[in-house]
Enzyme design. Structure first.
Site, PDB file in Angstrom:
ATOM      1  N   ASP A   1       9.239   6.236   7.150  1.00 24.86           N
ATOM      2  CA  ASP A   1       8.933   7.581   7.652  1.00 24.86           C
ATOM      3  C   ASP A   1       7.926   8.320   6.778  1.00 24.86           C
ATOM      4  OD1 ASP A   1      10.409   8.104   5.408  1.00 24.86           O
ATOM      5  OD2 ASP A   1      11.998   9.232   6.421  1.00 24.86           O
ATOM      6  N   GLY A   2       7.505   7.697   5.679  1.00 24.01           N
ATOM      7  CA  GLY A   2       6.503   8.328   4.819  1.00 24.01           C
ATOM      8  C   GLY A   2       7.051   9.446   3.948  1.00 24.01           C
TER       9      GLY A   2
ATOM     10  N   GLY B   1       0.819  -1.220   0.000  1.00 23.05           N
ATOM     11  CA  GLY B   1       0.000   0.000   0.000  1.00 23.05           C
ATOM     12  C   GLY B   1       0.843   1.255   0.000  1.00 23.05           C
TER      13      GLY B   1
ATOM     14  N   ASP C   1       3.892  -5.050  -7.462  1.00 25.52           N
ATOM     15  CA  ASP C   1       3.287  -3.784  -7.012  1.00 25.52           C
ATOM     16  C   ASP C   1       3.819  -2.609  -7.817  1.00 25.52           C
ATOM     17  OD1 ASP C   1       5.592  -4.730  -5.449  1.00 25.52           O
ATOM     18  OD2 ASP C   1       5.576  -2.725  -4.588  1.00 25.52           O
TER      19      ASP C   1
ATOM     20  N   ARG D   1       2.911  13.052  -8.866  1.00 29.53           N
ATOM     21  CA  ARG D   1       2.872  12.142 -10.018  1.00 29.53           C
ATOM     22  C   ARG D   1       1.487  12.121 -10.641  1.00 29.53           C
ATOM     23  NH1 ARG D   1       5.147   6.379  -8.705  1.00 29.53           N
ATOM     24  NH2 ARG D   1       3.256   6.001  -7.532  1.00 29.53           N
TER      25      ARG D   1
HETATM   26  P1  AMP Z   1       8.803   0.978  -3.554  1.00 27.48           P
HETATM   27  O1  AMP Z   1      10.038   0.190  -3.359  1.00 27.48           O
HETATM   28  O2  AMP Z   1       9.030   2.467  -3.602  1.00 27.48           O
HETATM   29  O3  AMP Z   1       7.987   0.487  -4.705  1.00 27.48           O
HETATM   30  O4  AMP Z   1       7.927   0.762  -2.243  1.00 27.48           O
HETATM   31  C1  AMP Z   1       7.582  -0.496  -1.727  1.00 27.48           C
HETATM   32  C2  AMP Z   1       6.668  -0.313  -0.515  1.00 27.48           C
HETATM   33  O5  AMP Z   1       7.376   0.367   0.533  1.00 27.48           O
HETATM   34  C3  AMP Z   1       5.444   0.518  -0.777  1.00 27.48           C
HETATM   35  O6  AMP Z   1       4.397  -0.003  -0.002  1.00 27.48           O
HETATM   36  C4  AMP Z   1       5.847   1.883  -0.316  1.00 27.48           C
HETATM   37  O7  AMP Z   1       4.746   2.683   0.019  1.00 27.48           O
HETATM   38  C5  AMP Z   1       6.692   1.558   0.895  1.00 27.48           C
HETATM   39  N1  AMP Z   1       7.671   2.630   1.197  1.00 27.48           N
HETATM   40  C6  AMP Z   1       8.748   2.972   0.478  1.00 27.48           C
HETATM   41  N2  AMP Z   1       9.413   4.000   1.052  1.00 27.48           N
HETATM   42  C7  AMP Z   1       8.720   4.328   2.156  1.00 27.48           C
HETATM   43  C8  AMP Z   1       8.893   5.313   3.191  1.00 27.48           C
HETATM   44  N3  AMP Z   1       9.901   6.174   3.188  1.00 27.48           N
HETATM   45  N4  AMP Z   1       7.967   5.343   4.182  1.00 27.48           N
HETATM   46  C9  AMP Z   1       6.948   4.487   4.188  1.00 27.48           C
HETATM   47  N5  AMP Z   1       6.733   3.548   3.279  1.00 27.48           N
HETATM   48  C10 AMP Z   1       7.600   3.453   2.260  1.00 27.48           C
HETATM   49 MG    MG Z   2       6.358   0.791  -5.582  1.00 30.93          MG
END
Ligand code: AMP
Ligand code: MG
Length: 493
Positions: free
Chosen positions: A124-125, A89, A252, A176
């Site tokens: 950390d979002g 998510g 994802d 985006r």
């Molecule tokens: P990604 O590798 O960017 O495709 O992200 C994989 C998952 O990790 C997704 O659910 C993202 O929302 C979560 N995610 C990535 N970076 C962060 C972050 N800094 N804080 C919270 N969730 C993250």
């Molecule tokens: Mg992703």
């Protein structure tokens, strides 16, 4: 009073409970606008005339929610490097809502780096400036290169630091735009919960958005699956024709729309080698350049599995139909791949031998470690039989190259069009400039270390017209010198 930037609608946010968590972005300390994509804003019909950079910074940092927006964090699951994670998510993203663009299509507007959500797990979002600039540069370059992709609308500094492995870094929020954020993993989320009602609602939503003609089909779920397969086959062929390595093809990170999404450790290959991998976390080369089609097919098989109960209530029947659809990917992909590479060589007619001609050329390029982009562009100067020196520089000046060039020239003759036409075709199919890693890195470093955004803006401008000869941007054409070479890229989220 909140600002209006146009008619923001809530489509995804009206889906049933369980599809998302409704929450606003977390405000940031001191938003400062880095970049705003005016031409995309116009394409989306946003009313931003007269809106000041300060107001844009407040809007695209999430500090001010535009009128009409219903912010939500979207739920999805996904296979990451082959292992299923039932709940991922938007951990640091927020979907503001949808707008109808000038051509009547709905487009999502979403933030990345906008604070914690119920899906953040340990994160950390937030997003660091580097990955935000990379996504801005590369996604807009992909668009200019003619590849279906999510787009970059805005980048804003938060005025806050984020802590990453390298230490504290400037934080940023990225905006985006996507034709939707539906992923293979969105379907997997509900399939894993055996929640057929939600799965059906998601399918209806996805069909409405991406495959309206599937509604008329006897089997809408299967027609939809075939639509996704076709779009992905074309997308991967485009990546291959440009030497693009996505780097994290988890389910994802694969859209239903056929747009490239989630630019993390992505990079463009320089010397041709199918085993090219950049991502620091891709230790076994699962997502190497030459494996992308096989991985796409694997991911699509996961989508097919999720859709099984909607394809047929008889499981055996459903499996058979879904398997046939997935097998069809290989044919569609090979057709798109052959066409893309034929086009790169200035050829439109289809001849059986073409695949072998391309394969022989690629083998030679691999042996000579020839730069993928510049070698193909050098065919432009070799259309004239008197001037193939540039091409020989890349391929080697020997009998093997003689034979390759002769074979290609014979093939050009059979096209039956003028030299000028062939040149126009080659120029239109082979970019002069791609986002080379060392240039992207250079732009990020200047911004990160010296708060200097000029290299970023200049690189972004140079990549808006990647097929044109432009002496002003010559510095962006050459591959990295040995000391400049970037071999490893990081998610750096
Ligand atoms: P990604 O590798 O960017 O495709 O992200 C994989 C998952 O990790 C997704 O659910 C993202 O929302 C979560 N995610 C990535 N970076 C962060 C972050 N800094 N804080 C919270 N969730 C993250
Ligand atoms: Mg992703």
């Amino acid at each position: 009073m909140s600002l209006s930037i146009g008619q923001i609608e809530a489509h995804y946010a009206r889906l049933p409970e369980g599809f998302f968590a409704a929450l606003p972005p977390t405000p940031v300390a001191a938003p400062r606008l880095i970049a705003f994509n005016d031409s995309l804003a116009r394409e989306l019909g946003l009313s931003i005339d007269g809106v000041s950079p300060e107001e844009l910074a407040r809007l695209f940092s999430g500090n001010e929610i535009p009128r009409g927006a219903t912010p939500v964090a979207v739920a999805y699951a996904g296979h990451q490097f082959g292992s299923f994670v039932p709940q991922l998510g938007d951990g640091r993203a927020i979907l503001l809502g949808e707008v109808r663009d000038r051509s009547g299509q709905l487009r999502d507007i979403a933030f990345k780096g906008s604070g914690r959500t119920p899906y953040s797990r340990g994160g950390d979002g937030r997003a660091a400036l580097g990955p935000v600039l990379r996504e801005y540069i590369v996604s807009e370059a992909m668009h200019a290169l003619g590849v279906p992709t999510t787009r970059a609308l805005a980048a804003v500094l938060t005025g806050e630091r984020v802590l990453r492995e390298q230490g504290p870094l400037p934080g940023a929020v990225f905006t985006r735009v996507a034709s939707s954020h539906l992923r293979v993993g969105t379907f997997q989320f509900f399939a894993a919960r055996e929640d057929q009602d939600s799965l059906r609602a998601l399918l209806t939503f996805a069909i409405e958005r991406h495959d309206p003609s599937a509604k008329e089909s006897d089997n809408p779920a299967l027609a939809f699956l075939n639509g996704v397969i076709e779009r992905q086959a074309h997308l991967i062929a485009r990546w291959m024709a440009l030497g693009f390595v996505h780097g994290v093809m988890n389910t994802d990170n694969m859209t239903i729309s056929g747009e490239t999404i989630d630019y993390g450790p992505c990079a463009f290959m320089e010397a041709y080698d199918p085993a090219t991998v950049f991502s620091s976390i891709d230790q076994f080369g699962r997502y190497a350049y030459g494996r992308q089609a096989a991985i796409a097919q694997w991911n699509l098989a996961r989508l097919a599995e999720a859709l099984l109960p909607l394809i047929d209530t008889d499981e055996e029947q459903a499996v058979k139909q879904a398997s046939d659809a997935i097998s069809g990917f290989a044919h569609l992909y090979h057709k798109a791949y052959d066409e893309a590479f034929r086009t790169k060589l200035g050829l439109k007619k289809r001849e059986d031998e073409d695949h072998d001609l391309v394969a022989s050329l690629l083998l030679r390029m691999q042996q000579k470690q020839a730069d993928f982009t510049l070698t193909f562009r050098a065919f432009l100067s070799a259309v004239d039989p008197q001037s193939d020196q540039t091409l020989r520089q890349y391929l080697g000046d020997d009998d093997v190259t003689d034979a390759l060039i002769t074979r290609w020239r014979e093939r050009l003759l059979r096209e039956g069009v003028s030299q000028t036409d062939i040149e126009t075709r080659i120029k239109a199919a082979n970019p002069k400039r791609i986002p080379r890693n060392h240039r992207v890195e250079e732009a990020i470093q200047a911004a990160q270390v010296s708060d200097d955004f000029e290299p970023f803006h200049r690189l972004a401008r140079a990549l808006q017209c990647p097929y044109d000869d432009d002496p002003e941007y010559e510095t962006y054409e050459a591959p990295a010198a040995p000391h400049e070479r970037v071999r490893v890229t990081f998610c750096g989220t």
